[in-house]
Write a protein that holds these residues in place. Structure first.
Motif, PDB file in Angstrom:
ATOM      1  N   PHE A 209      -3.257  15.931  -1.761  1.00 20.27           N
ATOM      2  CA  PHE A 209      -4.363  15.897  -2.998  1.00 20.27           C
ATOM      3  C   PHE A 209      -4.190  16.949  -3.889  1.00 20.27           C
ATOM      4  N   GLY A 210      -4.116  18.261  -3.285  1.00 21.72           N
ATOM      5  CA  GLY A 210      -4.123  19.614  -4.086  1.00 21.72           C
ATOM      6  C   GLY A 210      -3.114  19.891  -5.028  1.00 21.72           C
ATOM      7  N   LEU A 211      -1.747  19.419  -4.180  1.00 19.36           N
ATOM      8  CA  LEU A 211      -0.669  19.489  -5.160  1.00 19.36           C
ATOM      9  C   LEU A 211      -0.762  18.447  -6.196  1.00 19.36           C
TER      10      LEU A 211
ATOM     11  N   ALA B  97       8.498  11.103  -3.676  1.00 18.07           N
ATOM     12  CA  ALA B  97       9.702  11.697  -3.128  1.00 18.07           C
ATOM     13  C   ALA B  97       9.155  12.641  -1.744  1.00 18.07           C
ATOM     14  N   GLY B  98       8.333  13.313  -1.855  1.00 15.85           N
ATOM     15  CA  GLY B  98       7.638  13.764  -0.615  1.00 15.85           C
ATOM     16  C   GLY B  98       7.269  12.977   0.701  1.00 15.85           C
ATOM     17  N   ALA B  99       6.949  11.673   0.179  1.00 14.82           N
ATOM     18  CA  ALA B  99       6.711  10.839   1.191  1.00 14.82           C
ATOM     19  C   ALA B  99       7.979  10.215   1.886  1.00 14.82           C
TER      20      ALA B  99
ATOM     21  N   LEU C 217       0.659  -1.187  -0.047  1.00 17.36           N
ATOM     22  CA  LEU C 217      -0.045   0.029   0.032  1.00 17.36           C
ATOM     23  C   LEU C 217       0.767   1.369   0.021  1.00 17.36           C
ATOM     24  N   HIS C 218       0.182   2.314  -0.467  1.00 22.07           N
ATOM     25  CA  HIS C 218       0.823   3.626  -0.475  1.00 22.07           C
ATOM     26  C   HIS C 218       0.378   4.406   0.784  1.00 22.07           C
ATOM     27  N   VAL C 219       1.306   4.709   1.493  1.00 26.49           N
ATOM     28  CA  VAL C 219       1.066   5.953   2.656  1.00 26.49           C
ATOM     29  C   VAL C 219       1.653   7.099   2.316  1.00 26.49           C
ATOM     30  N   LEU C 220       0.824   7.978   2.342  1.00 24.37           N
ATOM     31  CA  LEU C 220       1.267   9.451   1.750  1.00 24.37           C
ATOM     32  C   LEU C 220       1.027  10.404   2.962  1.00 24.37           C
TER      33      LEU C 220
ATOM     34  N   PHE D 142       5.492  19.142   1.117  1.00 28.25           N
ATOM     35  CA  PHE D 142       6.106  20.425   0.716  1.00 28.25           C
ATOM     36  C   PHE D 142       5.218  21.688   1.206  1.00 28.25           C
ATOM     37  N   GLY D 143       4.338  21.368   2.281  1.00 28.87           N
ATOM     38  CA  GLY D 143       3.652  22.470   2.957  1.00 28.87           C
ATOM     39  C   GLY D 143       2.201  22.526   2.338  1.00 28.87           C
TER      40      GLY D 143
END
Length: 417
Positions: A238-240, A259-261, A225-228, A233-234
């Motif tokens: 979802f919006g990004l 990369a953020g995760a 699974l993906h955990v985000l 990056f502030g």
């Protein structure tokens, strides 16, 4: 207004000779019937109302948004920013936080119904619906009534009934077994070993809540699974993602988000949380699998307050044997195994809906329209945003027929006002 409209309509139907001798009271409804008064049903009713089209909204429970009121835990907040969870034509109040609470969202839905004068008929469980070829209309049956209409909108959504898996030895377990729909908070589980089965957003957050209440939670993770992080990056993850998709390919967006995760969590495989080979957006688009948006659970896993366990092999008395051969004692088995659609149990239509999984056969963005005046809303795997998009499409489509038929509908619809 809506109550008097349909009360008079019912009275006229009772005196019509075409309905004499039938086992149930029958009502001809010249406007659309909507089944389900959750966010999806309310959105369609409001969009129709805004176009001058009344509707009859049937709801099996005693209130709107019963899932949110009766089957969600106390600490629940919307997992997405409020601008992505708005229903058509009414934003959230400006003073609401970016991620409204459960109670704020319920209040928003109630105010939405008041603003558009939506008056559902409560305690009306639809037990059967089918298209009557001989008359060319839909027959919608509740336990007491039969309604006939030209347009039927299925708005019962993806979360109508609980999913309860069959686990070997369940009858021998002896401890408490409960679905997460019955869970409110972890107060009464203090000091207890609780095994949470299901690692979606609800399972993760229930584990966090149990830990906050000094329970001893473990989390079953069978699949990759993906955990985000909820923010990357502030910015809202979802919006990004939605903004980036306007400019760059899906695969590149997935790389940026992952990369953020990685910067936030590090290598989650070390925690027992292996990632799929496909990126989170690709996985969502192809298989409908939603990534988990973390609100603090990962930190508790890292600190050891929440343990990650593999799939369950079988249960015994107050104990669980996992797929890796280990055995542990537990007092509570909490099933965060989600919900499912129940459309196949009452709708007789295998052209639009699959009778296997109770979902539309067509994929988003074409899942909203079926055949012979049948519509579906809330089945997009895209949450409230997807339901709102489909609600507008449905109302626009019905409006075309409504305007075209306005010359004869009042005459033919002998039970209308």
């Amino acid at each position: 207004m809506a109550y008097h409209y349909y009360s008079e309509m019912e009275a006229k139907s009772s005196n019509n000779p075409l309905f004499k001798g039938l086992s149930k009271r029958c009502v001809w409804v010249p406007s659309p019937i909507i089944v389900g008064a959750g966010p999806s049903g309310l959105a369609v009713a409001a969009c129709l109302k805004n176009r001058g089209i009344p509707s009859l909204l049937l709801e099996r429970s005693s209130s709107i948004a019963s899932l949110w009121k009766e089957k969600t835990y106390d600490r629940l907040n919307l997992h997405l920013p409020k601008q992505f969870c708005e229903l058509p034509m009414m934003p959230f109040p400006a003073e609401y936080p970016e991620y409204p609470t459960k109670n704020q969202f319920i209040r928003y839905l109630e105010e939405y119904a008041e603003r558009f004068e939506i008056r559902p008929r409560f305690n009306q469980r639809v037990v059967a619906a089918e298209f009557e070829e001989n008359v060319g209309f839909w027959k919608v049956a509740t336990e007491e009534m039969e309604y006939f209409c030209r347009w039927l909108v299925v708005a019962t959504g993806e979360n109508a009934d609980e999913v309860v898996p069959e686990i070997e030895g369940m009858e021998e377990f002896g401890g408490e077994v409960m679905h997460s729909s019955k869970y409110r908070n972890g107060e009464r589980f203090k000091g207890k070993n609780v095994l949470v089965v299901g690692c979606g957003n609800s399972g993760m957050e229930v584990c966090l809540d149990l830990s906050n209440h000094f329970a001893l939670p473990s989390l079953v993770v069978r699949d990759r699974l993906h955990v985000l992080p909820r923010e990357t990056f502030g910015l809202s993850t979802f919006g990004l993602s939605m903004w980036l998709l306007k400019w760059v390919p899906v695969r590149l967006v997935d790389r940026i988000i992952l990369a953020g995760a990685w910067l936030k969590f590090g290598d989650t495989s070390r925690l027992g949380l292996d990632r799929p080979s496909l990126g989170p957006i690709q996985l969502k688009n192809q298989f409908g699998k939603t990534p988990v948006l973390d609100v603090g659970t990962i930190d508790r896993i890292k600190s050891g307050h929440i343990k990650v366990r593999p799939g369950i092999r079988k249960l015994a008395h107050r104990s669980v044997e996992f797929e890796d051969g280990t055995v542990e004692d537990f007092e509570v088995l909490l099933l965060a195994t989600g919900f499912k659609s129940n459309v196949a149990s009452w709708l007789k239509d295998d052209e639009t809906f699959s009778m296997k999984d109770s979902r539309p056969k067509k994929q988003f963005p074409n899942s909203w329209k079926g055949e012979r005046g049948l519509y579906a809303v809330g089945f997009t795997n895209r949450g409230i945003l997807g339901a709102s998009i489909d609600a507008v499409k449905i109302a626009d489509d019905i409006q075309q027929f409504w305007m075209a038929d306005s010359s004869y509908l009042p005459t033919f619809a002998f039970t209308s006002v």
